[in-house]
Scaffold this active site. Sequence first.
Site, mmCIF file in Angstrom:
data_model
loop_
_atom_site.group_PDB
_atom_site.id
_atom_site.type_symbol
_atom_site.label_atom_id
_atom_site.label_comp_id
_atom_site.label_asym_id
_atom_site.label_seq_id
_atom_site.Cartn_x
_atom_site.Cartn_y
_atom_site.Cartn_z
ATOM 1 C CG ASP A 1 39.822 37.146 38.218
ATOM 2 O OD1 ASP A 1 39.222 36.363 37.418
ATOM 3 O OD2 ASP A 1 40.481 36.718 38.894
ATOM 4 C CG ASP B 1 44.153 36.939 41.771
ATOM 5 O OD1 ASP B 1 43.449 36.615 40.782
ATOM 6 O OD2 ASP B 1 44.467 36.032 42.815
#
Length: 636
Positions: A310, A505
């Site tokens: 990510d 996250d």
Amino acid sequence: MGFVSRDRIRSALVVIAVTGLLGGLVLHFSDWPAPAGMVWTAGVLPILAALVAEIIRDLRRGEVGLDIVAALSMSAAVAVGEGLAAAVVAVMYAGGTFLESFAEGRARREMHDLLSRVPRTATRNRGGRLEDVPLDVIAPGDKLLVRQGDVLPVDGTVASSFAFLDTSALTGESLPVRVAMGSEAMSGSTNAGDAFALIATRLAKESTYAGIVRLVEEAQQSKAPMSRLADRWSLGFLAVTIALALTAWWFTQDPIRAVAVLVIATPCPLILAVPVALVAGLSRAAHYGVLIKGAEPLEAMARIRTLILDKTGTLTDGRPQIVAIDSHIGMPDDEILRLAAALDQASKHPVAQAIVTAAKARGLALSVPSEAVEIPGEGVRGSVDGHKVIVGGDDFVVGHVRRKSGDHPALASGSVLVALAVDGRLAAHLVMADPLREGAGSMIGELRHLGISRILLATGDRVEVAERVTEGLGLDGLRAGLSPDQKVLLVLTERKNGPVMMVGDGVNDAPALAAADVGVAMGARGAAASAEAADVVLLVDSIDRLGAGIDIAHRARRIALESVVAGIALSILGMLVAALGYLTPVQGAVLQEAIDVAVILNALRALNIRPGATKTPEKQITGASCDGTIREMPPD
């Protein structure tokens, strides 16, 4: 059966096995052989019953494990009256299975706070009165009050003049976004500005955040199973064991020899050495701030070939930082930052707080502003050390002063421009962005050295922002503008290239983390949903810990394999000696204990693993397609 109750049962079995062995030895050396045999048998039977139940469950799932060898050796020893040998095997087996589950149970207890970020109640405005109500009673059309810092409980439309929302957990956009009246706001976003009114448009169970939670559950159910390292050796070792035992019995007609072969063949090098090495690896990983939720994820980490990263909060810091200061009147950068930060102390806006933090990091002394007036969502004006200061958005500040040609800097994609006016003049622009984490480039090289051949970026952010941030990293592909279910699809698609690790996250990453062979969450500041869905949690807000965790996994698995190979070689040698009649069952059990000690001592070397950071040359990235699809990067 829950993990806690399973751990309790295994703990009880260890106590029973040890008590039976020691109690029988006391009676045996007290010249009470018959009661000693009964005590040994009594200590073995519960272990054997639990073992048979486990074997039946495995067979129903189509799995064959090494537990069969342990069951054969215990039952055969009891049948021929070799109670002591059976008791020794029972202690070894019960201790090994308990040790194997110990770390996994502890990690799951530490991560029990499932999806704690989900709001449980909301503040509803009914008839001019505010009331806290459970989410399940909120209906479309209800007017809600969302306070600063609150997580939006349901999807809705903004009923105030505007709202500032932190959507980073959902979309990957690192900077707060301004949502105008009548525009849609997604559940799971955080109110980064003043309190505002929200008109609910969906039920809580139908909202964006609830949909992500369902994706997590579905991804966990569809996750590819990971077999234990020990079980991958089971069929071959089981065949060798039975063949030697039957051969010894056939040629000698002595069942004791077959029992001796089975006892010494009890796969304790596999049952014990593997969990010892892996648990030691878990301990070392935790020492470096990497929480791995059990031995299976540790094994899988050593086999990863594709890594999907990510962007926001993973490759980048996830917080806006000043990347440039452009002065228009010759004022020094420190003075520009000092004046802007001093006035921004009167604001709670995330960008204002980032400017204050940057000034304090430079050691600048910030005066207390006076006559400060904040225009929500626009900026702040007031006095600092006798100067009239205005700081905020470019349009807001320029509306109070005159702009000159050349005093508007070029703005890179994904950046935010903050203007500063001093005494009626446009003094400077501060350019803010979410920069790449320090050491991200070297980390990519280290991961390739550790055997990861394919590294991709997957983000919900805009493609132009992702391209700018990852320029020069040497990634193999980039995909931007992804929704949570599209990230899951990318993970499943990449499985054709080998085991996949996903690192993220935010709440929007949780489904993909659950679907990956190994999901890694940035746990220091990440969402609880991603930490729960992941197999690995980085407890320190530093992406370079990922390389340390993978390195530890490689070394722990290698040590486990070394212990297994050495232990099985010694066991097969002992089985041959027992088949020739040179070892009794009890002697075989004692010899097996000696082998166990040797392999366990070798496995404990994993406690001394020190991950190294080997840097390798990085490839150059050429970009990604603007339509958000993966664009492959040519090799050097």
